[in-house]
Write an enzyme that holds these catalytic residues in place. Structure first.
Site, PDB file in Angstrom:
ATOM      1  N   HIS A 201       0.807  -1.225   0.000  1.00  0.00           N
ATOM      2  CA  HIS A 201       0.000   0.000   0.000  1.00  0.00           C
ATOM      3  C   HIS A 201       0.839   1.273   0.000  1.00  0.00           C
ATOM      4  O   HIS A 201       0.291   2.367  -0.046  1.00  0.00           O
ATOM      5  CB  HIS A 201      -0.939   0.020   1.206  1.00  0.00           C
ATOM      6  CG  HIS A 201      -0.223   0.254   2.506  1.00  0.00           C
ATOM      7  ND1 HIS A 201       0.458  -0.736   3.149  1.00  0.00           N
ATOM      8  CD2 HIS A 201      -0.066   1.383   3.261  1.00  0.00           C
ATOM      9  CE1 HIS A 201       1.004  -0.240   4.254  1.00  0.00           C
ATOM     10  NE2 HIS A 201       0.712   1.036   4.342  1.00  0.00           N
TER      11      HIS A 201
HETATM   12  C1  UD1 Z   1      -1.996   5.350   6.141  1.00  0.00           C
HETATM   13  C2  UD1 Z   1      -0.671   5.797   6.754  1.00  0.00           C
HETATM   14  C3  UD1 Z   1       0.381   4.701   6.549  1.00  0.00           C
HETATM   15  C4  UD1 Z   1      -0.116   3.374   7.068  1.00  0.00           C
HETATM   16  C5  UD1 Z   1      -1.442   3.051   6.404  1.00  0.00           C
HETATM   17  C6  UD1 Z   1      -2.031   1.749   6.871  1.00  0.00           C
HETATM   18  C7  UD1 Z   1      -0.151   8.190   6.690  1.00  0.00           C
HETATM   19  C8  UD1 Z   1       0.672   9.223   6.027  1.00  0.00           C
HETATM   20  N1  UD1 Z   1      -0.156   6.994   6.090  1.00  0.00           N
HETATM   21  O1  UD1 Z   1      -1.812   5.208   4.737  1.00  0.00           O
HETATM   22  O2  UD1 Z   1       1.550   5.063   7.266  1.00  0.00           O
HETATM   23  O3  UD1 Z   1       0.831   2.370   6.791  1.00  0.00           O
HETATM   24  O4  UD1 Z   1      -2.363   4.110   6.714  1.00  0.00           O
HETATM   25  O5  UD1 Z   1      -3.214   1.470   6.196  1.00  0.00           O
HETATM   26  O6  UD1 Z   1      -0.729   8.466   7.722  1.00  0.00           O
HETATM   27  N2  UD1 Z   1      -9.315   5.036   2.281  1.00  0.00           N
HETATM   28  C9  UD1 Z   1     -10.448   4.285   2.294  1.00  0.00           C
HETATM   29  N3  UD1 Z   1     -10.990   3.969   3.509  1.00  0.00           N
HETATM   30  C10 UD1 Z   1     -10.450   4.382   4.680  1.00  0.00           C
HETATM   31  C11 UD1 Z   1      -9.298   5.166   4.651  1.00  0.00           C
HETATM   32  C12 UD1 Z   1      -8.728   5.480   3.441  1.00  0.00           C
HETATM   33  O7  UD1 Z   1     -10.966   3.887   1.266  1.00  0.00           O
HETATM   34  O8  UD1 Z   1     -11.014   4.045   5.739  1.00  0.00           O
HETATM   35  C13 UD1 Z   1      -8.701   5.358   0.986  1.00  0.00           C
HETATM   36  C14 UD1 Z   1      -8.951   6.771   0.555  1.00  0.00           C
HETATM   37  O9  UD1 Z   1      -9.145   6.799  -0.810  1.00  0.00           O
HETATM   38  C15 UD1 Z   1      -7.655   7.479   0.898  1.00  0.00           C
HETATM   39  C16 UD1 Z   1      -6.634   6.367   0.689  1.00  0.00           C
HETATM   40  O10 UD1 Z   1      -7.308   5.178   1.087  1.00  0.00           O
HETATM   41  O11 UD1 Z   1      -7.430   8.594   0.106  1.00  0.00           O
HETATM   42  C17 UD1 Z   1      -5.399   6.536   1.524  1.00  0.00           C
HETATM   43  O12 UD1 Z   1      -5.729   6.690   2.904  1.00  0.00           O
HETATM   44  P1  UD1 Z   1      -4.738   7.503   3.881  1.00  0.00           P
HETATM   45  O13 UD1 Z   1      -5.236   7.433   5.273  1.00  0.00           O
HETATM   46  O14 UD1 Z   1      -4.471   8.854   3.312  1.00  0.00           O
HETATM   47  O15 UD1 Z   1      -3.372   6.732   3.751  1.00  0.00           O
HETATM   48  P2  UD1 Z   1      -3.035   5.177   3.739  1.00  0.00           P
HETATM   49  O16 UD1 Z   1      -2.518   4.832   2.406  1.00  0.00           O
HETATM   50  O17 UD1 Z   1      -4.162   4.366   4.299  1.00  0.00           O
END
Ligand code: UD1
Length: 365
Positions: A201
C-alpha cells in the site's frame, strides 16, 4: 492522572490496545480515547476495535481522507478543541501516521505533555510521508518510548535529550502474544497449504503506475510456483482498477478485501513467505519466525533484518523472484526475537508514565 490517547489509522489500533488495557488496571489513571477518523472503513477500523477489545472512542473527530495538508490540518483544527475541553495531563501518540504528527503539533503549541509510542525509528528516506511524521513528532515529544535499541542513537543524533528516551520494547508484540491463540484463517476457497501472503500500500509502490504494473506482473510469475493471498488495501485497489489490470490465473491469486487482525495473524503464521511493504508485517513476521520479503529500498525497522526474518528486496523484481525461490528451496531466512519484544512493553510504558508523573509532583512539592 488524565491520559488521552490519539489514534486514527489501522496500524495505530494494535498499538493502543495493550496500553489502554494496561492503564485500565491502574487506579490512579483516567483515560480518554480519541479516534481522528483518518481510517473510517469498517474493515480498516471497526473490526480492529472489536477484535482487539478496544473500548469505543470517547471522541470521534471524523476527519476522513484528503491530501496530506488537508488531512493533517483538519485533524489539528478538530483536535485542538478536544484538548482544550478535556485538559489531559499527558497525550499518548502512536507510530508515524498523519494523526500522530497532527496531534503532536497541537499539543506542543498548547503546552500539553506528549509521549510518543514507537519513537526513534528512521528510514532516512524523506520521500516517505511517515518519515516526516516521525521526525517532527520526536522533536516535539516529551517522552520517547522506543521499541528497539537502535532508535536511541537516531534520537541522540537529532539532539533529543537522553533522559527523555526510554527503551520499552515493542507494543505490537504485546498484542500479538495476547491474541495469537485466537488467530483464525479467513475463508479463502481453494487455498492450499503453501502460499505467499502479499500486502502492498506504500505510495512509492502503488501510486506510480509503472512500478505497480511491474509488481503485479511479478506476482503473476510467483503464483506459478506458489498460491498468493493478497488482501488489497483501498489505496491499492483504486490504483489497480485505474491501471485496468486483471490477474489472469485467479485460482492461483486470491485478491481479497483487507482482513481483520486475527485473520491477518493466521495468514502470516501459516504463510510460506510474506511479501509486503508494511511496517507492521515486517515486525509480526519476525515475531512469528516467518520469512518476510520487503518491497522497499529501506526500512525504519532494521532490527527485523539484523535479528529477524526480514530481507529487503527493494524494487528489484529479479531479487524478489530469487528470494522467493530460496524460500521454496527451504532456504528462507530464520531469525531470533529482538530484545524486549516480550509482551510486556505496555506495562513498562505505564510504569514510566506514572513514574514521570510522580517525579514531577515530587519536584514541584
Ligand atoms: C496510512 C498511513 C500509513 C499506514 C497506512 C495503513 C499516513 C501518512 N499513512 O496510509 O503510514 O501504513 O495508513 O493502512 O498516515 N481510504 C479508504 N478507507 C479508509 C481510509 C482510506 O478507502 O477508511 C482510501 C482513501 O481513498 C484514501 C486512501 O485510502 O485517500 C489513503 O488513505 P490515507 O489514510 O491517506 O493513507 P493510507 O494509504 O491508508
Amino acid at each position: 492522572m488524565h491520559v488521552l490517547h490519539v489514534v486514527g489509522a489501522r496500524p495505530n489500533f494494535m498499538k493502543v490496545a495493550p496500553v489502554h488495557a494496561e492503564f485500565r488496571g491502574r487506579s490512579q489513571v483516567r483515560q480518554t480515547l480519541v479516534h481522528t477518523g483518518q481510517h473510517y472503513d469498517a474493515n480498516l477500523s471497526d473490526i480492529f476495535f472489536e477484535q482487539l477489545q478496544i473500548p469505543r472512542p470517547d471522541v470521534s473527530l471524523e476527519v476522513g481522507s484528503g491530501s496530506h495538508a488537508v488531512q493533517t490540518a483538519e485533524i489539528m483544527i478538530r483536535f485542538e478543541k478536544t484538548i482544550l475541553e478535556r485538559q489531559p495531563d499527558l497525550v499518548l501518540v502512536y507510530g508515524d501516521v498523519n494523526s500522530t504528527v497532527a496531534a503532536t503539533l497541537v499539543c506542543a503549541k498548547i503546552g500539553t505533555k506528549i509521549a510518543h509510542v514507537e519513537a526513534g525509528l528512521r528510514s532516512f528516506d524523506r520521500t516517505m510521508p511517515e518519515e516526516i511524521n516521525r521526525l517532527v513528532t520526536d522533536q516535539l515529544a516529551d517522552l520517547l518510548l522506543i521499541p528497539s535499541e537502535e532508535a536511541e542513537g537516531n534520537l541522540l543524533r537529532e539532539g533529543v535529550a537522553r533522559e527523555k528516551i526510554h527503551f520499552v520494547g515493542n507494543v505490537m508484540i504485546d498484542t500479538l502474544r495476547t491474541l495469537l491463540p485466537q488467530a483464525r484463517m479467513p475463508q479463502v476457497t481453494g487455498l492450499g497449504d503453501r502460499y505467499a501472503l502479499v500486502t502492498l500500500h506504500r505510495p512509492s509502490n502503488v501510486d506510480e503506475p509503472e512500478s505497480l504494473r511491474r509488481i503485479l506482473e511479478t506476482l503473476t510469475t510467483i503464483s506459478e510456483s506458489m498460491q498468493i493471498v493478497f488482501p488489497v488495501h483501498p489505496r491499492t485497489k483504486a490504483r489497480i482498477e485505474s491501471l485496468g489490470y486483471r490477474f489472469e490465473n485467479s485460482d492461483r491469486i486470491f485478491a481479497i478485501p483487507p482482513t481483520g487482525y486475527l485473520e491477518c495473524l493466521a495468514l502470516q503464521q501459516r504463510a510460506t513467505v510474506v511479501v509486503t511493504d508494511s511496517g507492521g508485517l515486517q515486525e509480526e513476521t519476525t515475531a512469528l519466525g516467518v520469512p518476510c520479503l520487503t518491497v522497499r529500498e529501506n526500512t525504519e525497522r532494521p532490527i527485523t533484518i539484523t535479528h529477524g526474518t526480514n530481507t529487503l528486496v527493494g524494487t528489484d523484481m529479479n531479487m524478489l523472484l530469487d528470494e522467493v525461490s530460496k524460500v521454496l528451496a527451504g532456504q528462507g531466512k530464520g531469525g531470533r526475537i529482538p530484545p524486549l519484544w516480550d509482551g510486556r512493553a505496555s506495562k513498562r510504558i505505564a510504569d514510566i508514565v506514572l513514574g514521570v508523573e510522580a517525579q514531577t509532583v515530587r519536584r514541584a512539592a
